[in-house]
Design a protein around this motif. Structure first.
Motif, PDB file in Angstrom:
ATOM      1  N   GLY A 153       0.792  -1.221   0.000  1.00 20.04           N
ATOM      2  CA  GLY A 153       0.000   0.000   0.000  1.00 20.04           C
ATOM      3  C   GLY A 153       0.825   1.272   0.000  1.00 20.04           C
ATOM      4  O   GLY A 153       0.288   2.365  -0.132  1.00 20.04           O
ATOM      5  N   ALA A 154       2.156   1.150   0.138  1.00 19.17           N
ATOM      6  CA  ALA A 154       3.015   2.335   0.158  1.00 19.17           C
ATOM      7  C   ALA A 154       3.108   2.946  -1.236  1.00 19.17           C
ATOM      8  O   ALA A 154       3.105   2.244  -2.244  1.00 19.17           O
ATOM      9  N   GLU A 155       3.183   4.267  -1.247  1.00 22.08           N
ATOM     10  CA  GLU A 155       3.342   5.030  -2.484  1.00 22.08           C
ATOM     11  C   GLU A 155       4.783   5.539  -2.566  1.00 22.08           C
ATOM     12  O   GLU A 155       5.547   5.425  -1.604  1.00 22.08           O
ATOM     13  N   GLN A 156       5.124   6.152  -3.692  1.00 22.30           N
ATOM     14  CA  GLN A 156       6.482   6.644  -3.892  1.00 22.30           C
ATOM     15  C   GLN A 156       6.877   7.685  -2.834  1.00 22.30           C
ATOM     16  O   GLN A 156       8.033   7.792  -2.454  1.00 22.30           O
ATOM     17  N   PHE A 157       5.923   8.448  -2.334  1.00 22.81           N
ATOM     18  CA  PHE A 157       6.215   9.485  -1.334  1.00 22.81           C
ATOM     19  C   PHE A 157       6.331   8.928   0.085  1.00 22.81           C
ATOM     20  O   PHE A 157       6.632   9.664   1.020  1.00 22.81           O
ATOM     21  N   ASP A 158       6.099   7.640   0.280  1.00 16.09           N
ATOM     22  CA  ASP A 158       6.263   7.015   1.595  1.00 16.09           C
ATOM     23  C   ASP A 158       7.737   6.652   1.762  1.00 16.09           C
ATOM     24  O   ASP A 158       8.235   5.734   1.105  1.00 16.09           O
ATOM     25  N   VAL A 159       8.419   7.386   2.633  1.00 14.65           N
ATOM     26  CA  VAL A 159       9.867   7.258   2.780  1.00 14.65           C
ATOM     27  C   VAL A 159      10.215   6.903   4.222  1.00 14.65           C
ATOM     28  O   VAL A 159       9.651   7.451   5.171  1.00 14.65           O
ATOM     29  N   ASN A 160      11.161   5.986   4.354  1.00 14.60           N
ATOM     30  CA  ASN A 160      11.671   5.580   5.661  1.00 14.60           C
ATOM     31  C   ASN A 160      13.085   6.101   5.846  1.00 14.60           C
ATOM     32  O   ASN A 160      13.781   6.416   4.879  1.00 14.60           O
ATOM     33  N   ILE A 161      13.499   6.154   7.092  1.00 17.21           N
ATOM     34  CA  ILE A 161      14.890   6.420   7.425  1.00 17.21           C
ATOM     35  C   ILE A 161      15.334   5.294   8.355  1.00 17.21           C
ATOM     36  O   ILE A 161      14.621   4.932   9.297  1.00 17.21           O
ATOM     37  N   VAL A 162      16.456   4.701   8.033  1.00 17.41           N
ATOM     38  CA  VAL A 162      16.991   3.583   8.815  1.00 17.41           C
ATOM     39  C   VAL A 162      18.314   4.040   9.420  1.00 17.41           C
ATOM     40  O   VAL A 162      19.249   4.382   8.690  1.00 17.41           O
ATOM     41  N   PHE A 163      18.367   4.048  10.749  1.00 19.13           N
ATOM     42  CA  PHE A 163      19.575   4.462  11.460  1.00 19.13           C
ATOM     43  C   PHE A 163      20.373   3.237  11.885  1.00 19.13           C
ATOM     44  O   PHE A 163      19.816   2.316  12.484  1.00 19.13           O
ATOM     45  N   TRP A 164      21.671   3.270  11.610  1.00 19.48           N
ATOM     46  CA  TRP A 164      22.584   2.259  12.141  1.00 19.48           C
ATOM     47  C   TRP A 164      23.394   2.838  13.288  1.00 19.48           C
ATOM     48  O   TRP A 164      23.905   2.111  14.119  1.00 19.48           O
ATOM     49  N   ARG A 165      23.529   4.160  13.278  1.00 20.96           N
ATOM     50  CA  ARG A 165      24.191   4.855  14.384  1.00 20.96           C
ATOM     51  C   ARG A 165      23.261   5.982  14.827  1.00 20.96           C
ATOM     52  O   ARG A 165      22.843   6.806  14.017  1.00 20.96           O
ATOM     53  N   TRP A 166      22.946   5.987  16.112  1.00 19.36           N
ATOM     54  CA  TRP A 166      22.127   7.059  16.656  1.00 19.36           C
ATOM     55  C   TRP A 166      22.427   7.183  18.148  1.00 19.36           C
ATOM     56  O   TRP A 166      22.833   6.229  18.790  1.00 19.36           O
ATOM     57  N   SER A 167      22.267   8.403  18.642  1.00 14.55           N
ATOM     58  CA  SER A 167      22.470   8.678  20.057  1.00 14.55           C
ATOM     59  C   SER A 167      21.736   9.967  20.369  1.00 14.55           C
ATOM     60  O   SER A 167      21.084  10.538  19.501  1.00 14.55           O
ATOM     61  N   GLY A 168      21.881  10.448  21.559  1.00 16.64           N
ATOM     62  CA  GLY A 168      21.270  11.712  21.936  1.00 16.64           C
ATOM     63  C   GLY A 168      22.163  12.904  21.660  1.00 16.64           C
ATOM     64  O   GLY A 168      21.850  14.014  22.052  1.00 16.64           O
ATOM     65  N   ASP A 169      23.287  12.672  20.999  1.00 16.41           N
ATOM     66  CA  ASP A 169      24.265  13.737  20.763  1.00 16.41           C
ATOM     67  C   ASP A 169      24.690  13.769  19.293  1.00 16.41           C
ATOM     68  O   ASP A 169      24.523  12.796  18.553  1.00 16.41           O
TER      69      ASP A 169
END
Length: 170
Positions: free
Chosen positions: A133-149
């Protein structure tokens, strides 16, 4: 690679409320861009996309979810929604859309891609959603590195923090 600054969304099953920043779901189950054992934080640029992502495999009845918003200011983000980004990464839309779950034993092309990108210092990718059901404008972001800083700042928004403080799992 670029900097991404904005708000992203994630739909959590209530059982995961204890760790909305953990990436433990990917550790236990893997994902399109993370083999089992690799922490990854999957989010979407729109709440509707986060809902589509979380409902995969439940086409007839929506399941209970907790929607969270995250404030992001992250460097090292590669945009794979464009042909130029795909070319820079040595991939294609067809490869990104591969049936990764069918290729768990031999390792999917998207897992090899993510390993190469992580080795080059990539903290996250922007990529189309391939949920039903996703359209071309449905975009994800996948983080491999993330923190509060900085440089990979991903924080649960204040509104979401207040929501989590009210939830009690019995």
């Amino acid at each position: 690679m670029n900097r991404f600054k904005g708000v992203v969304y994630r739909a959590h099953h209530p059982n995961w409320n204890f760790g909305p920043m953990s990436g433990d779901g990917a550790v236990h189950h893997g994902g399109r861009f993370s083999p089992v054992g690799l922490p990854a934080l999957y989010a979407s640029l729109r709440p509707e996309t986060a809902w589509l992502e979380a409902q995969q495999g439940f086409p007839f009845k929506a399941r209970s979810l907790v929607m969270c918003a995250y404030d992001v200011d992250c460097e090292g983000v590669l945009d794979l929604t464009t042909e130029a980004g795909q070319e820079a990464a040595g991939t294609s839309l067809k490869e990104l859309a591969c049936p990764w779950e069918d290729r768990r034993e031999q390792g999917s092309a998207t897992w090899r891609l993510s390993a190469g990108l992580r080795a080059k210092g990539c903290a996250a990718i922007l990529v189309r959603s391939f949920a039903p059901g996703a359209e071309q404008f449905d975009v994800n972001i996948v983080f491999w590195r993330w923190s509060g800083d900085a440089p990979s700042n991903v924080r649960l928004s204040e509104k979401s923090l207040r929501q989590f403080r009210k939830i009690k799992i019995e």
